[in-house]
Design a protein around this motif. Sequence first.
Motif, PDB file in Angstrom:
ATOM      1  N   GLY A   1       0.826  -1.311  -0.165  1.00 48.25           N
ATOM      2  CA  GLY A   1       0.082   0.157  -0.082  1.00 48.25           C
ATOM      3  C   GLY A   1       0.933   1.042   0.006  1.00 48.25           C
ATOM      4  N   GLY A   2       1.989   1.336  -0.654  1.00 50.51           N
ATOM      5  CA  GLY A   2       2.755   2.392  -0.515  1.00 50.51           C
ATOM      6  C   GLY A   2       3.556   2.884  -1.608  1.00 50.51           C
ATOM      7  N   MET A   3       4.529   3.561  -1.227  1.00 44.56           N
ATOM      8  CA  MET A   3       5.695   4.047  -2.397  1.00 44.56           C
ATOM      9  C   MET A   3       7.017   3.741  -1.687  1.00 44.56           C
ATOM     10  SD  MET A   3       4.983   7.715  -3.940  1.00 44.56           S
ATOM     11  CE  MET A   3       6.041   8.764  -2.916  1.00 44.56           C
ATOM     12  N   ALA A   4       7.958   3.392  -2.797  1.00 46.80           N
ATOM     13  CA  ALA A   4       9.273   3.123  -2.254  1.00 46.80           C
ATOM     14  C   ALA A   4      10.244   3.673  -3.478  1.00 46.80           C
ATOM     15  CB  ALA A   4       9.505   1.589  -2.234  1.00 46.80           C
ATOM     16  N   ASN A   5      11.383   4.093  -2.919  1.00 44.42           N
ATOM     17  CA  ASN A   5      12.656   4.467  -3.679  1.00 44.42           C
ATOM     18  C   ASN A   5      13.546   3.245  -3.854  1.00 44.42           C
ATOM     19  OD1 ASN A   5      11.759   6.874  -4.817  1.00 44.42           O
ATOM     20  ND2 ASN A   5      13.019   8.008  -3.564  1.00 44.42           N
ATOM     21  N   LEU A   6      14.023   2.843  -4.918  1.00 48.93           N
ATOM     22  CA  LEU A   6      15.306   1.808  -4.942  1.00 48.93           C
ATOM     23  C   LEU A   6      16.597   2.453  -5.616  1.00 48.93           C
ATOM     24  CD1 LEU A   6      12.914  -0.807  -6.746  1.00 48.93           C
ATOM     25  CD2 LEU A   6      13.133  -0.323  -4.174  1.00 48.93           C
ATOM     26  N   VAL A   7      17.499   2.357  -4.953  1.00 44.85           N
ATOM     27  CA  VAL A   7      18.738   2.915  -5.474  1.00 44.85           C
ATOM     28  C   VAL A   7      19.904   1.598  -5.340  1.00 44.85           C
ATOM     29  CG1 VAL A   7      20.819   4.355  -5.276  1.00 44.85           C
ATOM     30  CG2 VAL A   7      18.306   5.117  -4.503  1.00 44.85           C
ATOM     31  N   ASP A   8      20.614   1.456  -6.560  1.00 46.82           N
ATOM     32  CA  ASP A   8      21.516   0.347  -6.354  1.00 46.82           C
ATOM     33  C   ASP A   8      22.645   0.842  -7.401  1.00 46.82           C
ATOM     34  OD1 ASP A   8      23.485  -1.845  -6.588  1.00 46.82           O
ATOM     35  OD2 ASP A   8      21.865  -3.283  -6.720  1.00 46.82           O
ATOM     36  N   ARG A   9      23.819   1.154  -6.876  1.00 50.93           N
ATOM     37  CA  ARG A   9      24.964   1.939  -7.533  1.00 50.93           C
ATOM     38  C   ARG A   9      26.120   0.766  -7.417  1.00 50.93           C
ATOM     39  NH1 ARG A   9      22.634   5.790 -10.289  1.00 50.93           N
ATOM     40  NH2 ARG A   9      21.816   7.448  -8.931  1.00 50.93           N
ATOM     41  N   GLY A  10      25.807  -0.556  -7.435  1.00 50.88           N
ATOM     42  CA  GLY A  10      26.972  -1.341  -7.491  1.00 50.88           C
ATOM     43  C   GLY A  10      27.361  -1.804  -6.092  1.00 50.88           C
ATOM     44  N   ASN A  11      28.170  -0.609  -5.366  1.00 54.03           N
ATOM     45  CA  ASN A  11      28.751  -0.950  -4.281  1.00 54.03           C
ATOM     46  C   ASN A  11      27.945  -0.508  -2.993  1.00 54.03           C
ATOM     47  OD1 ASN A  11      29.052   1.622  -4.667  1.00 54.03           O
ATOM     48  ND2 ASN A  11      31.346   1.839  -4.007  1.00 54.03           N
ATOM     49  N   GLU A  12      26.908   0.317  -3.374  1.00 58.96           N
ATOM     50  CA  GLU A  12      25.870   0.963  -2.398  1.00 58.96           C
ATOM     51  C   GLU A  12      24.259   0.569  -2.776  1.00 58.96           C
ATOM     52  OE1 GLU A  12      25.404   5.147  -0.192  1.00 58.96           O
ATOM     53  OE2 GLU A  12      25.497   5.156  -2.477  1.00 58.96           O
ATOM     54  N   ALA A  13      23.606   0.235  -1.807  1.00 57.04           N
ATOM     55  CA  ALA A  13      22.030  -0.133  -2.189  1.00 57.04           C
ATOM     56  C   ALA A  13      21.371   0.779  -1.210  1.00 57.04           C
ATOM     57  CB  ALA A  13      21.751  -1.445  -2.212  1.00 57.04           C
ATOM     58  N   ILE A  14      20.480   1.410  -1.655  1.00 58.95           N
ATOM     59  CA  ILE A  14      19.563   2.077  -0.651  1.00 58.95           C
ATOM     60  C   ILE A  14      18.112   1.728  -1.026  1.00 58.95           C
ATOM     61  CG2 ILE A  14      18.962   4.216   0.455  1.00 58.95           C
ATOM     62  CD1 ILE A  14      21.695   5.257   0.001  1.00 58.95           C
ATOM     63  N   PHE A  15      17.176   1.293  -0.162  1.00 62.84           N
ATOM     64  CA  PHE A  15      15.950   0.965  -0.546  1.00 62.84           C
ATOM     65  C   PHE A  15      14.893   1.901   0.561  1.00 62.84           C
ATOM     66  CE2 PHE A  15      17.746  -2.958  -1.448  1.00 62.84           C
ATOM     67  CZ  PHE A  15      18.050  -2.788  -2.600  1.00 62.84           C
ATOM     68  N   SER A  16      14.064   2.657   0.302  1.00 65.62           N
ATOM     69  CA  SER A  16      13.599   3.825   1.212  1.00 65.62           C
ATOM     70  C   SER A  16      11.907   3.615   1.103  1.00 65.62           C
ATOM     71  CB  SER A  16      13.910   5.284   0.666  1.00 65.62           C
ATOM     72  OG  SER A  16      15.384   5.373   0.657  1.00 65.62           O
ATOM     73  N   PHE A  17      11.458   3.570   2.194  1.00 65.16           N
ATOM     74  CA  PHE A  17       9.903   3.679   2.296  1.00 65.16           C
ATOM     75  C   PHE A  17       9.554   4.916   2.434  1.00 65.16           C
ATOM     76  CE2 PHE A  17       6.239   2.630   5.105  1.00 65.16           C
ATOM     77  CZ  PHE A  17       5.239   2.290   4.289  1.00 65.16           C
ATOM     78  N   LEU A  18       8.617   5.405   1.627  1.00 61.48           N
ATOM     79  CA  LEU A  18       8.100   6.806   1.442  1.00 61.48           C
ATOM     80  C   LEU A  18       6.539   6.909   1.718  1.00 61.48           C
ATOM     81  CD1 LEU A  18       9.669   7.664  -2.119  1.00 61.48           C
ATOM     82  CD2 LEU A  18      10.649   7.998  -0.056  1.00 61.48           C
ATOM     83  N   TYR A  19       5.853   5.867   1.897  1.00 66.19           N
ATOM     84  CA  TYR A  19       4.590   6.281   2.027  1.00 66.19           C
ATOM     85  C   TYR A  19       3.850   4.840   2.071  1.00 66.19           C
ATOM     86  CZ  TYR A  19      -0.464   7.483   1.622  1.00 66.19           C
ATOM     87  OH  TYR A  19      -1.505   7.514   2.080  1.00 66.19           O
ATOM     88  N   GLY A  20       2.632   4.624   2.921  1.00 61.17           N
ATOM     89  CA  GLY A  20       1.973   3.522   2.940  1.00 61.17           C
ATOM     90  C   GLY A  20       2.096   2.573   4.056  1.00 61.17           C
ATOM     91  N   LYS A  21       1.646   1.350   3.987  1.00 59.82           N
ATOM     92  CA  LYS A  21       1.468   0.483   5.287  1.00 59.82           C
ATOM     93  C   LYS A  21       2.822   0.036   5.564  1.00 59.82           C
ATOM     94  CE  LYS A  21      -2.762   0.207   5.416  1.00 59.82           C
ATOM     95  NZ  LYS A  21      -3.817   0.445   6.598  1.00 59.82           N
ATOM     96  N   ASP A  22       3.795  -0.579   4.641  1.00 59.13           N
ATOM     97  CA  ASP A  22       4.889  -1.010   5.299  1.00 59.13           C
ATOM     98  C   ASP A  22       5.875  -1.640   3.967  1.00 59.13           C
ATOM     99  OD1 ASP A  22       4.241  -3.919   4.570  1.00 59.13           O
ATOM    100  OD2 ASP A  22       3.653  -4.076   6.539  1.00 59.13           O
ATOM    101  N   LEU A  23       7.262  -1.744   4.379  1.00 61.35           N
ATOM    102  CA  LEU A  23       8.059  -2.125   3.395  1.00 61.35           C
ATOM    103  C   LEU A  23       8.861  -3.301   4.157  1.00 61.35           C
ATOM    104  CD1 LEU A  23      10.354  -0.519   0.817  1.00 61.35           C
ATOM    105  CD2 LEU A  23      11.358  -1.912   2.553  1.00 61.35           C
ATOM    106  N   THR A  24       8.833  -4.554   3.522  1.00 62.71           N
ATOM    107  CA  THR A  24       9.744  -5.575   4.077  1.00 62.71           C
ATOM    108  C   THR A  24      10.911  -5.854   3.101  1.00 62.71           C
ATOM    109  OG1 THR A  24       8.351  -7.248   3.191  1.00 62.71           O
ATOM    110  CG2 THR A  24       7.888  -6.681   5.315  1.00 62.71           C
ATOM    111  N   PHE A  25      12.053  -5.961   3.749  1.00 61.93           N
ATOM    112  CA  PHE A  25      13.275  -6.405   3.400  1.00 61.93           C
ATOM    113  C   PHE A  25      13.758  -7.847   3.654  1.00 61.93           C
ATOM    114  CE2 PHE A  25      17.763  -6.793   2.737  1.00 61.93           C
ATOM    115  CZ  PHE A  25      17.840  -6.647   1.156  1.00 61.93           C
ATOM    116  N   THR A  26      13.976  -8.618   2.694  1.00 64.50           N
ATOM    117  CA  THR A  26      14.635  -9.967   3.266  1.00 64.50           C
ATOM    118  C   THR A  26      15.897 -10.305   2.571  1.00 64.50           C
ATOM    119  OG1 THR A  26      12.293 -11.028   3.425  1.00 64.50           O
ATOM    120  CG2 THR A  26      14.123 -12.799   3.274  1.00 64.50           C
ATOM    121  N   GLY A  27      16.864 -10.260   3.161  1.00 62.27           N
ATOM    122  CA  GLY A  27      18.250 -10.247   2.503  1.00 62.27           C
ATOM    123  C   GLY A  27      18.480 -11.679   2.364  1.00 62.27           C
TER     124      GLY A  27
END
Length: 167
Positions: A129-155
């Motif tokens: 139920g939301g919005m997320a930004n995804l950034v993967d620059r090779g040596n750096e990854a950032i996943f941001s939760f911007l709005y909504g119910k939730d974001l889950t990350f399973t490594g």
Amino acid sequence: CALLAAAAPQALASERVGVASAVNQSAQSQRGGAGMRTIHIGANFVNREKIETGATGLVQVLLADGSNFVVGPNSTLVIDEFVYRPSEGGGRLVATFGRGVARYVGGRISKERGGVTINTRQGTIGVRGGMANLVDRGNEAIFSFLYGKDLTFTGRDGKTTRVYRPG
């Protein structure tokens, strides 16, 4: 019956799942083993189509449930599976984000737990139920939760983290 089962994956692959609603130069896509094609506004997308942008590329993909991906410069995204059942209000979205920058804005399918899965090199993201930004620059990854119910990350290690506060 064997013929129907054999035809089903092909039907899924060729079914229209979305449309390019905005495009900036140097955005291309590839279906199956075919060559790359330049994406133009109004271009249709199908399951398992790879989207790739160059240094100045940008494409917005509007999916049938109202959700969308904005794929930024030097990025790759594949919509692996998109199934939407409007009469039931449900479905499933599975995408693979390869590199670069992308934003996902959830539509109807994202309201269901487990409805949206985004695979990354680092693990799997679920957006509800939301919005997320995804950034993967090779040596750096950032996943941001911007709005909504939730974001889950399973490594890749199996550890799951849940973010339920936007920002």
